[in-house]
Design an enzyme around this catalytic site. Structure first.
Site, PDB file in Angstrom:
ATOM      1  N   ARG A 155       0.849  -1.191   0.000  1.00  0.00           N
ATOM      2  CA  ARG A 155       0.000   0.000   0.000  1.00  0.00           C
ATOM      3  C   ARG A 155       0.887   1.244   0.000  1.00  0.00           C
ATOM      4  NH1 ARG A 155      -4.444  -1.989   3.025  1.00  0.00           N
ATOM      5  NH2 ARG A 155      -5.488   0.054   3.006  1.00  0.00           N
ATOM      6  N   GLY A 211     -14.098  -3.126  -1.646  1.00  0.00           N
ATOM      7  CA  GLY A 211     -13.915  -2.845  -0.228  1.00  0.00           C
ATOM      8  C   GLY A 211     -12.831  -1.815  -0.010  1.00  0.00           C
ATOM      9  N   CYS A 212     -12.498  -1.574   1.243  1.00  0.00           N
ATOM     10  CA  CYS A 212     -11.479  -0.571   1.575  1.00  0.00           C
ATOM     11  C   CYS A 212     -10.103  -0.963   1.036  1.00  0.00           C
ATOM     12  CB  CYS A 212     -11.405  -0.399   3.093  1.00  0.00           C
ATOM     13  SG  CYS A 212     -12.897   0.307   3.807  1.00  0.00           S
ATOM     14  N   THR A 213      -9.825  -2.259   0.958  1.00  0.00           N
ATOM     15  CA  THR A 213      -8.489  -2.715   0.543  1.00  0.00           C
ATOM     16  C   THR A 213      -8.457  -3.234  -0.887  1.00  0.00           C
ATOM     17  OG1 THR A 213      -8.898  -4.936   1.420  1.00  0.00           O
ATOM     18  CG2 THR A 213      -7.909  -3.327   2.907  1.00  0.00           C
ATOM     19  N   GLY A 214      -9.590  -3.203  -1.597  1.00  0.00           N
ATOM     20  CA  GLY A 214      -9.580  -3.673  -2.968  1.00  0.00           C
ATOM     21  C   GLY A 214     -10.863  -4.401  -3.339  1.00  0.00           C
TER      22      GLY A 214
END
Length: 390
Positions: free
Chosen positions: A206, A362-365
């Site tokens: 990230r 989602g928040c991460t992908g």
């Protein structure tokens, strides 16, 4: 007039003792590396190149710099050429071994060759290799990034990092790249995956990881890598003048024998100086020999087959085009780890097996939304069809 034999012998002995003295001082014996530096193309003028060469060679006895460009008043050997013929002259000097490596601007590598940048991350001042920053390893995005990983490892190993860690930037295709590299690792080509500082990311890097330098080598597509290098190099100056780092690095590709390193037209003298030192290290540690060994090891681990499987995904996608969704049902669970480029195909695969699913972010992908009690069955299907890692 012929030199007397006794005087000739004294000259030879003198040169030998000078070489020994330099070797003792620098701990480097043998011929100095000859690093070319082309002098056209800077937004800051030729003086920036000359200043970079001076910075690189100050109190330096392990290499020398040869300028390639117009005639100027400078304390360096100059090979005269025009802007139009600069790169052809550079290639000639490399191919005839007149120079061992060259640092240049705006060079077009052949397809299959991409360059590995060397940045200094701001959090702890840690060096990080960005694979890659110019050129392109393949016209297929994911295949290119898998090749970039090998190119990055080759350069890091040439620099003396025996077991470089790699991370994959969280981009389109990242999950496919990770699966391919894990398969290569399982086949016998050891890869040491970095672990993101974010607990939910694994080897997928990230933005925080870039600032911290979590991985020795970060895998990305070339255009993104190029932007990263510009941020790392010029964030202190607003972008007009690159002051930090070692430039965009050496081009690496199977069978590519020239050692050519790239700087930007915005690169300042400090970056040019570091790029010259980077080039000298590539020569001293024999980049071409390391590349030959690593490519052979990767091929023994079925690298070519893995690349073929990566590109096969396009045909798989076409086979799912006509699949329709089963009856809609409420979804209260999620499956992550799907690559954004394969998300819709993964959903259609589940439809084909009679499982209703939806795509989401989602928040991460990317995620697949699914009924919670069907998650285990759906995950097994996706694992079997190589959409997510085991």
């Amino acid at each position: 007039m012929k030199m007397p034999e006794d005087k000739l012998l004294k000259n030879i002995v003198g040169e030998v003792f000078l070489e020994i003295a330099n070797g003792i001082k620098t701990e480097q014996f043998g011929k100095k590396a000859r690093i070319g530096l082309t002098t056209f193309g800077s937004e800051h003028g030729i003086e920036t190149f000359v200043q970079g060469a001076k910075l690189a060679t100050y109190d330096e006895n392990r290499f020398e710099v040869i300028l390639i460009g117009q005639k100027i008043d400078a304390d360096f050997e100059i090979v005269e050429t025009t802007a139009q013929e600069m790169h052809s002259k550079m290639e000639e000097l490399l191919d005839t071994k007149y120079i061992d490596a060259c640092v240049t601007v705006n060079y077009g590598f052949p397809i299959g060759v991409s360059s590995v940048g060397r940045a200094i991350t701001p959090s702890f001042g840690k060096e990080m290799y960005i694979a890659t920053t110019t050129g392109t390893a393949s016209m297929h995005r994911v295949e290119a990034m898998v090749k970039n990983a090998l190119h990055g490892l080759i350069v890091a190993k040439t620099m003396g990092i025996q077991e470089p860690s790699i991370g994959i930037l969280n981009l389109d295709g990242a999950r496919q790249v990770e699966r391919a590299l894990r398969e290569l690792d399982q086949n016998g080509y050891p890869i040491h995956f970095a672990k993101s500082i974010r607990s939910d990311s694994g080897a997928i890097m990230r933005g925080n990881d870039l600032l911290e330098g979590t991985a020795d080598v970060v895998i990305t597509d070339t255009l993104t890598g190029n932007i990263m290098m510009k941020f790392f190099s010029a964030f202190t100056t607003g972008g007009k003048y690159e002051t930090i780092g070692y430039g965009y690095g050496p081009g690496v590709g199977e069978g590519f024998g020239r050692t050519i390193l790239i700087v930007s037209s915005a690169s300042g003298a400090p970056v040019i100086a570091n790029a010259i030192r980077y080039a000298a290290e590539m020569v001293r540690n024999k980049l071409a020999d390391v590349a030959k060994v690593e490519f052979a090891k990767a091929k023994d681990a079925k690298f070519d087959q893995i690349l073929e499987d990566v590109t096969e995904g396009r045909r798989r996608s076409r086979s799912l085009e006509s699949i329709s969704a089963p009856p809609k049902e409420a979804v209260n669970g999620a499956i992550s780890g799907i690559d954004i480029m394969e998300l819709e195909d993964a959903v259609k695969l589940l439809w084909k097996e009679g499982i209703y699913a939806e795509s989401g972010m989602g928040c991460t992908g990317p995620i697949i939304l699914i009924r919670e009690e069907k998650i285990d069955k759906a995950m097994q299907i996706l694992i079997d069809e190589n959409y997510i890692s085991r």
